[in-house]
Write a protein that holds these residues in place. Structure first.
Motif, PDB file in Angstrom:
ATOM      1  N   PRO A 126       0.797  -1.228   0.000  1.00 34.67           N
ATOM      2  CA  PRO A 126       0.000   0.000   0.000  1.00 34.67           C
ATOM      3  C   PRO A 126       0.828   1.276   0.000  1.00 34.67           C
ATOM      4  O   PRO A 126       0.464   2.266  -0.651  1.00 34.67           O
ATOM      5  N   SER A 127       1.966   1.281   0.700  1.00 31.75           N
ATOM      6  CA  SER A 127       2.742   2.518   0.822  1.00 31.75           C
ATOM      7  C   SER A 127       3.436   2.905  -0.482  1.00 31.75           C
ATOM      8  O   SER A 127       3.895   4.051  -0.623  1.00 31.75           O
ATOM      9  N   LEU A 128       3.495   2.001  -1.464  1.00 33.92           N
ATOM     10  CA  LEU A 128       4.113   2.348  -2.744  1.00 33.92           C
ATOM     11  C   LEU A 128       3.359   3.470  -3.452  1.00 33.92           C
ATOM     12  O   LEU A 128       3.950   4.230  -4.218  1.00 33.92           O
ATOM     13  N   LEU A 129       2.044   3.583  -3.185  1.00 36.41           N
ATOM     14  CA  LEU A 129       1.284   4.648  -3.828  1.00 36.41           C
ATOM     15  C   LEU A 129       1.643   6.030  -3.284  1.00 36.41           C
ATOM     16  O   LEU A 129       1.214   7.039  -3.831  1.00 36.41           O
ATOM     17  N   CYS A 130       2.433   6.068  -2.213  1.00 35.65           N
ATOM     18  CA  CYS A 130       2.931   7.350  -1.708  1.00 35.65           C
ATOM     19  C   CYS A 130       4.154   7.819  -2.484  1.00 35.65           C
ATOM     20  O   CYS A 130       4.598   8.960  -2.305  1.00 35.65           O
ATOM     21  N   ARG A 131       4.709   6.963  -3.317  1.00 36.99           N
ATOM     22  CA  ARG A 131       5.894   7.317  -4.088  1.00 36.99           C
ATOM     23  C   ARG A 131       5.489   7.986  -5.393  1.00 36.99           C
ATOM     24  O   ARG A 131       4.656   7.460  -6.140  1.00 36.99           O
ATOM     25  N   PRO A 132       6.067   9.132  -5.714  1.00 34.71           N
ATOM     26  CA  PRO A 132       5.649   9.862  -6.920  1.00 34.71           C
ATOM     27  C   PRO A 132       5.940   9.139  -8.221  1.00 34.71           C
ATOM     28  O   PRO A 132       5.312   9.437  -9.245  1.00 34.71           O
ATOM     29  N   ARG A 133       6.871   8.192  -8.212  1.00 38.40           N
ATOM     30  CA  ARG A 133       7.217   7.484  -9.448  1.00 38.40           C
ATOM     31  C   ARG A 133       6.373   6.229  -9.677  1.00 38.40           C
ATOM     32  O   ARG A 133       6.543   5.536 -10.678  1.00 38.40           O
ATOM     33  N   PHE A 134       5.449   5.939  -8.766  1.00 44.33           N
ATOM     34  CA  PHE A 134       4.663   4.704  -8.885  1.00 44.33           C
ATOM     35  C   PHE A 134       3.198   5.024  -9.163  1.00 44.33           C
ATOM     36  O   PHE A 134       2.620   5.966  -8.603  1.00 44.33           O
ATOM     37  N   GLN A 135       2.582   4.217 -10.008  1.00 49.73           N
ATOM     38  CA  GLN A 135       1.132   4.305 -10.220  1.00 49.73           C
ATOM     39  C   GLN A 135       0.590   2.912 -10.512  1.00 49.73           C
ATOM     40  O   GLN A 135       1.303   2.031 -10.995  1.00 49.73           O
ATOM     41  N   LEU A 136      -0.688   2.746 -10.199  1.00 49.97           N
ATOM     42  CA  LEU A 136      -1.387   1.472 -10.389  1.00 49.97           C
ATOM     43  C   LEU A 136      -2.485   1.670 -11.419  1.00 49.97           C
ATOM     44  O   LEU A 136      -3.223   2.654 -11.366  1.00 49.97           O
ATOM     45  N   GLU A 137      -2.573   0.757 -12.365  1.00 51.65           N
ATOM     46  CA  GLU A 137      -3.658   0.797 -13.354  1.00 51.65           C
ATOM     47  C   GLU A 137      -4.464  -0.493 -13.241  1.00 51.65           C
ATOM     48  O   GLU A 137      -3.925  -1.594 -13.421  1.00 51.65           O
ATOM     49  N   VAL A 138      -5.737  -0.347 -12.920  1.00 54.14           N
ATOM     50  CA  VAL A 138      -6.627  -1.486 -12.715  1.00 54.14           C
ATOM     51  C   VAL A 138      -7.442  -1.705 -13.986  1.00 54.14           C
ATOM     52  O   VAL A 138      -8.138  -0.795 -14.453  1.00 54.14           O
ATOM     53  N   ILE A 139      -7.364  -2.909 -14.528  1.00 53.23           N
ATOM     54  CA  ILE A 139      -8.079  -3.267 -15.747  1.00 53.23           C
ATOM     55  C   ILE A 139      -9.332  -4.039 -15.353  1.00 53.23           C
ATOM     56  O   ILE A 139      -9.254  -5.190 -14.905  1.00 53.23           O
ATOM     57  N   LEU A 140     -10.486  -3.415 -15.489  1.00 53.04           N
ATOM     58  CA  LEU A 140     -11.756  -4.060 -15.189  1.00 53.04           C
ATOM     59  C   LEU A 140     -12.163  -4.855 -16.425  1.00 53.04           C
ATOM     60  O   LEU A 140     -12.365  -4.291 -17.506  1.00 53.04           O
TER      61      LEU A 140
END
Length: 244
Positions: A126-140
């Protein structure tokens, strides 16, 4: 960015032999769907194999748990922009096959997925989303789940073991680039102070998923605890300062 985009339905193709069914099929289909002209495939960066490299962006596709990627993502986001792509099945068709790959039955699973299901996997990082270089893309997505019978295994499914998954279509892509994006998945009807039972009711999700959601958002710093009601932890949102 991508809504109601269809990919070639794999059910139109001949069902492969059992020996070729594995989780890699879904991974390969997502990589093909996500790939753009100019992307480099299976590149080595900082000692790790990366699914797609798009300019300075590293794209990793993960169909299972995020836990095995924790160290890899932590190291890569120190120097590189990284996007983690993860499918969530909105609809699953359960397909039973013989050992020879013959279709025995197909039925739609009664359970419909939703975007909040991603928190079941996000609890690992969860804490990776606090990093400016990281993003998550959810494919529904819509998926086929392929099962074969193995006596003595998968007791809850009466011996029917998941042999692989296939992508049928993509309905929507949701990008979560920071903790505030994740916090927007909280239902607007929540009271100022709430516990996970109230979160589960407001979001129409199971209590366990509500607990995972609260854990992740707290780790990101967008929820904080204020005390307890009996044995239940009480949360409230943390207001983030507006950017000028």
């Amino acid at each position: 960015m991508y809504s109601l985009l269809e990919v070639a339905a794999s059910r139109q193709a001949e069902i492969p032999a059992i020996g070729t069914l594995n989780e890699g099929a879904l991974h390969a289909q997502l990589k093909d769907w996500f790939r753009r002209p100019g992307d480099r495939v299976e590149q080595v960066v900082a000692g790790f194999i990366i699914d797609l490299v798009r300019g300075k962006l590293l794209i990793e596709i993960q169909t299972g748990s995020f836990a095995p990627l924790r160290r890899k993502l932590e190291l890569l986001t120190g120097q590189h922009r990284v996007r983690l792509v993860a499918p969530v099945p909105l609809v699953r068709t359960i397909i039973r096959l013989s050992d020879e790959g013959e279709l025995l039955s197909a039925r739609r699973s009664p359970r419909r997925g939703r975007i909040e299901d991603i928190f079941d996997r996000l609890v690992s990082i969860p804490s990776l989303l606090c990093r400016p270089r990281f993003q998550l893309e959810v494919i529904l997505s819509h998926q086929d789940e392929l099962r074969v019978y193995r006596q003595g295994q998968a007791f809850r499914r009466h011996g029917w073991v998941v042999a692989g998954r296939r992508l049928v279509s993509v309905e929507q892509s949701v990008r979560i680039g920071c903790p505030d994006d994740a916090a927007r998945l909280l239902p607007p009807s929540l009271p100022e102070l709430f516990d996970t039972a109230e979160l589960a009711e407001a979001a129409a999700i199971e209590r366990r998923l509500a607990q995972q959601m609260a854990y992740c958002l707290r780790a990101m710093g967008v929820l904080e605890t204020t005390g307890k009601r009996g044995n239940a932890i009480v949360y409230r949102r943390v207001e983030t300062p507006a950017l000028s």
